[in-house]
Write a protein that holds these residues in place. Structure first.
Motif, short mmCIF file in Angstrom:
data_model
loop_
_atom_site.label_atom_id
_atom_site.label_comp_id
_atom_site.label_asym_id
_atom_site.label_seq_id
_atom_site.Cartn_x
_atom_site.Cartn_y
_atom_site.Cartn_z
N LYS A 196 -27.09 -7.92 -9.15
CA LYS A 196 -25.67 -7.54 -9.19
C LYS A 196 -24.94 -8.12 -7.99
CE LYS A 196 -26.22 -4.30 -12.53
NZ LYS A 196 -25.78 -4.56 -13.93
N GLY A 197 -23.65 -8.41 -8.18
CA GLY A 197 -22.84 -8.87 -7.04
C GLY A 197 -22.25 -10.24 -7.30
N LYS A 198 -20.91 -10.33 -7.30
CA LYS A 198 -20.25 -11.58 -7.67
C LYS A 198 -20.28 -12.59 -6.52
CE LYS A 198 -15.93 -13.30 -9.72
NZ LYS A 198 -15.31 -14.02 -8.63
N ASP A 199 -19.79 -12.17 -5.33
CA ASP A 199 -19.75 -13.11 -4.21
C ASP A 199 -21.01 -13.00 -3.35
OD1 ASP A 199 -17.19 -14.06 -4.89
OD2 ASP A 199 -16.32 -12.23 -4.05
N ARG A 200 -21.45 -11.77 -3.19
CA ARG A 200 -22.65 -11.52 -2.40
C ARG A 200 -23.50 -10.53 -3.18
NH1 ARG A 200 -25.55 -13.26 2.35
NH2 ARG A 200 -27.31 -11.85 2.23
N VAL A 201 -24.79 -10.65 -3.08
CA VAL A 201 -25.68 -9.70 -3.76
C VAL A 201 -25.31 -8.27 -3.32
CG1 VAL A 201 -28.06 -8.90 -3.98
CG2 VAL A 201 -27.57 -11.35 -3.98
N GLU A 202 -25.15 -7.39 -4.31
CA GLU A 202 -24.83 -5.99 -3.99
C GLU A 202 -26.00 -5.07 -4.35
OE1 GLU A 202 -21.16 -5.47 -6.11
OE2 GLU A 202 -20.10 -6.83 -4.76
N GLY A 203 -26.94 -5.60 -5.09
CA GLY A 203 -28.09 -4.79 -5.45
C GLY A 203 -28.89 -5.48 -6.54
N VAL A 204 -30.08 -4.96 -6.78
CA VAL A 204 -30.89 -5.49 -7.87
C VAL A 204 -31.35 -4.34 -8.74
CG1 VAL A 204 -31.71 -7.51 -6.58
CG2 VAL A 204 -33.03 -5.39 -6.49
N VAL A 205 -31.59 -4.66 -10.01
CA VAL A 205 -32.16 -3.66 -10.91
C VAL A 205 -33.63 -4.03 -11.10
CG1 VAL A 205 -32.06 -2.59 -13.20
CG2 VAL A 205 -29.95 -3.38 -12.07
N ILE A 206 -34.50 -3.07 -10.83
CA ILE A 206 -35.92 -3.34 -11.04
C ILE A 206 -36.43 -2.44 -12.16
CG2 ILE A 206 -36.25 -3.97 -8.61
CD1 ILE A 206 -37.82 -1.30 -8.34
N ALA A 207 -37.52 -2.86 -12.79
CA ALA A 207 -38.11 -2.05 -13.85
C ALA A 207 -39.62 -2.24 -13.83
CB ALA A 207 -37.55 -2.47 -15.21
N GLU A 208 -40.29 -1.24 -14.33
CA GLU A 208 -41.74 -1.33 -14.46
C GLU A 208 -42.06 -2.23 -15.66
OE1 GLU A 208 -43.46 2.57 -14.42
OE2 GLU A 208 -45.49 1.78 -14.70
N VAL A 209 -43.19 -2.91 -15.61
CA VAL A 209 -43.59 -3.74 -16.74
C VAL A 209 -44.80 -3.11 -17.44
CG1 VAL A 209 -42.71 -5.87 -15.73
CG2 VAL A 209 -45.08 -5.21 -15.31
N ASP A 210 -44.93 -3.42 -18.73
CA ASP A 210 -46.08 -2.90 -19.47
C ASP A 210 -47.28 -3.83 -19.27
OD1 ASP A 210 -45.73 -5.09 -21.12
OD2 ASP A 210 -44.78 -3.96 -22.74
N ASP A 211 -48.36 -3.58 -20.00
CA ASP A 211 -49.57 -4.36 -19.76
C ASP A 211 -49.44 -5.82 -20.20
OD1 ASP A 211 -49.53 -3.75 -22.39
OD2 ASP A 211 -51.52 -2.85 -22.49
N LYS A 212 -48.37 -6.13 -20.95
CA LYS A 212 -48.13 -7.53 -21.30
C LYS A 212 -47.05 -8.13 -20.39
CE LYS A 212 -49.83 -7.62 -25.97
NZ LYS A 212 -50.22 -6.18 -26.11
N LEU A 213 -46.77 -7.44 -19.29
CA LEU A 213 -45.80 -7.87 -18.28
C LEU A 213 -44.36 -7.87 -18.79
CD1 LEU A 213 -47.81 -10.81 -16.61
CD2 LEU A 213 -47.84 -8.39 -16.03
N ARG A 214 -44.08 -7.10 -19.85
CA ARG A 214 -42.71 -6.99 -20.34
C ARG A 214 -42.03 -5.81 -19.66
NH1 ARG A 214 -44.74 -6.97 -26.47
NH2 ARG A 214 -45.73 -5.17 -25.49
N PRO A 215 -40.84 -6.03 -19.12
CA PRO A 215 -40.13 -4.92 -18.46
C PRO A 215 -39.83 -3.81 -19.46
CG PRO A 215 -39.08 -7.03 -17.98
CD PRO A 215 -40.08 -7.29 -19.06
N MET A 216 -39.94 -2.56 -19.01
CA MET A 216 -39.62 -1.42 -19.86
C MET A 216 -38.25 -0.90 -19.43
SD MET A 216 -43.35 0.44 -20.09
CE MET A 216 -43.77 0.46 -18.37
N PRO A 217 -37.23 -1.09 -20.29
CA PRO A 217 -35.84 -0.79 -19.90
C PRO A 217 -35.65 0.64 -19.44
CG PRO A 217 -35.91 -1.91 -22.03
CD PRO A 217 -37.32 -1.59 -21.67
N GLU A 218 -36.41 1.58 -20.03
CA GLU A 218 -36.21 2.99 -19.67
C GLU A 218 -36.63 3.30 -18.23
OE1 GLU A 218 -38.27 1.76 -21.88
OE2 GLU A 218 -40.27 2.69 -21.77
#
Lengths: 120, 421
Positions: B218-240
């Motif tokens: 996130k962040g237009k001019d400067r990074v304001e934050g990141v969204v992280i998520a856990e991944v499942d056993d196939k390395l796919r992020p779990m949105p919840e």
């Protein structure tokens, strides 16, 4: 008290099992060299770390000189050491081994330069 | 066009060690080409300690380790050119470089040692979605900014990837007053050294989140934050599992790739696993007279092993210059059962080494395994290991007797036996 720890004396990173039930007779297993038990004992009694950083240089080919504590210093003094580093500006030329701070944070260890910097 | 017996591309740890060893084997007509303004390569920005325990039996910082080899090269009066970028190497070993004083120069070499190191995988290589604000750096770039230029690239930091540079930078940024909020690792294990997790993260209570990744910036001019998520056993992020971490800087420590554009121009065959050349036991590539060593061949975790490998490459390059290539049978070394690759890839049946070093990596974390080498199904060598991980290179040395057994074989296999994942 049995503690698991990872020796940081070298990149091998041996998994140590440390029995510190008797603080005067700490037993260490899992090490592959004699540095392991020394590290484990220090870690229980008085943990120490090497501190590396950089200080400003004027008149050199590079604006920063890397430095290190000559030996490991007590862990709780790391940030005092770093604060003191911020107050130092060296003048080129800088040679490896040049003393940058004598007795940093009052712990009896000097900070020395780790980089050759020629005059610009 | 000028002529040189040996041209070494790269003046970092690999190039310096290859030059020193080539000189000590009697070669005097050597040229090192280095694109930076000083010798030493990446060691110059690796100001932390931990280098040289194998080579010098003491713990040095990166610049100190480099200085040892730079001194050796200068003592021998080996010629080197700085700020000189090699732009092409042909398969008949014409090396073209440019710099601001000589202009464009072509050098016809009898042998070339490629010691040009590796580069970091950038944001684009891992396709992180999100905005394009300032504040996303590779860990190595941040390291250069802090340690050499004297700038702190950010104050609140998230680090993606737990490779050694990421771990080292977590501590370094903390030392310089930044707050490192988390180190996020896609895999369920770290590819960095255990000691670095202890002394760079645990010492400063920096959380290491396994099986997590960054899914949005996130962040237009400067990074304001990141969204992280856990991944499942196939390395796919779990949105919840998504969560926002406020930060102004994201450092990427997501792997290193051998820098092989030059090698490709010279028709050097590359390994799809390592990204480096496929070499025989003399470190020679499929192109006669072109050798590789160090991180351009495969990414190492210890510079000591880079030096060792490169000294071998330098010596073998001199032997080639003096005696020409060996025309002999080669046996390819196969890697199976958990072993991802092995360097060298091939064994020359005519070589007579007193001992031979094999370096390899495994593809996963395994416990209580035996690393074995077999020749036509017969075990030649075995080494029991309590634990092996992808982050730590395995290193085995075979004696002349064992090498003899291998050379007679039609098939050499290196594998992990027993144990559990």
């Amino acid at each position: 008290m049995i503690k698991e720890m990872i020796c940081i004396s070298c990149p091998m990173g041996c998994h140590l099992t440390v029995d510190a039930t008797d603080i005067n007779d700490i037993k260490v297993t899992g090490n592959t060299c004699p540095r392991g038990p020394i590290y484990a004992r220090n870690e229980i009694i008085a943990p120490k770390r090497m501190v590396t950083g950089s200080v400003r240089v004027t008149g050199g080919k590079i604006p920063m000189a890397s430095v290190k504590t000559r030996e490991a210093i007590p862990k709780q003094l790391i940030f005092d050491c770093l604060e003191q580093l911020k107050t130092v500006t060296l003048k080129a030329p800088v040679h490896i081994g040049d003393v940058v701070i004598v007795d940093v944070a009052g712990c009896g260890v000097d900070v020395i330069a780790t980089k050759e910097i020629a005059e610009a | 066009m000028i002529a040189k017996n040996l041209v070494i591309v790269g003046g970092g740890p690999a190039g310096l060690a290859a030059a020193k060893s080539a000189y000590d084997c009697g070669e005097r007509d050597i040229l090192i080409l280095e694109r930076e303004s000083e010798l030493g390569g990446i060691l110059n920005q690796c100001i932390h300690n931990g280098f040289g325990l194998h080579t010098f039996k003491e713990e040095l910082t990166g610049p100190e380790y480099a200085a040892r080899y730079i001194d050796e090269v200068k003592k021998r009066n080996i010629e080197y050119k700085l700020s000189s970028t090699v732009i092409d190497i042909s398969s008949d070993k014409v090396v073209t470089y440019v710099n601001s004083t000589d202009g464009l120069v072509q050098v016809k070499a009898k042998a070339v040692v490629l010691a040009c190191g590796c580069r970091e995988r950038p944001r684009g290589a891992i396709n992180i979605a999100g905005m394009r604000g300032a504040g996303v750096f590779s860990a190595g770039t941040a390291q250069k900014l802090v340690n050499i230029e004297g700038y702190l690239p950010g104050k609140e930091v998230v680090i993606l990837g737990s490779g050694d540079i990421g771990l080292i930078m977590a501590r370094r940024m903390t030392f310089e007053g930044a707050k490192v909020k988390a180190v996020v690792e896609l895999m369920p294990y770290s590819s960095g050294l255990n000691r670095n997790i202890v002394q760079c993260l645990n010492d400063f209570d920096i959380p290491l989140m396994f099986s997590h990744t960054v899914i949005d910036i996130k962040g237009k001019d400067r990074v304001e934050g990141v969204v992280i998520a856990e991944v499942d056993d196939k390395l796919r992020p779990m949105p919840e599992t998504a969560q926002f971490i406020k930060c102004d800087t994201l450092l990427l420590s997501v792997g290193l790739l051998p820098e092989n554009e030059l090698a490709k121009n010279a028709s050097v065959a590359l390994s799809p696993v390592t990204g480096g050349a496929e070499v025989d036991d003399t470190m020679m590539t499929n192109v006669e007279g072109i050798f590789q060593c160090g991180n351009v061949l495969h990414v190492h975790d210890l510079v000591d092993f880079v030096s060792q490998e490169s000294e071998n490459a330098g010596a073998c390059a001199v032997k080639y210059i003096n005696e020409g290539a060996e025309k002999c049978e080669q046996v390819t070394i196969k890697c199976t059962k958990g072993v991802r690759y092995c360097v060298p890839h091939k064994l020359n049946c005519d070589d007579n080494f007193q001992s031979l070093n094999f370096k390899m990596r495994v593809g996963n974390v395994y416990k209580k395994v035996e690393l074995t080498v077999t020749a036509d199904g017969v075990k030649v060598y075995g080494k029991k290991r309590p634990v092996v991980t992808p982050g730590e290179m395995e290193n085995i040395t075979l004696n002349s007797q064992q090498i003899e057994q291998l050379k007679k074989a039609k098939e050499i296999v290196i594998s992990l036996e027993g144990g559990q994942q």
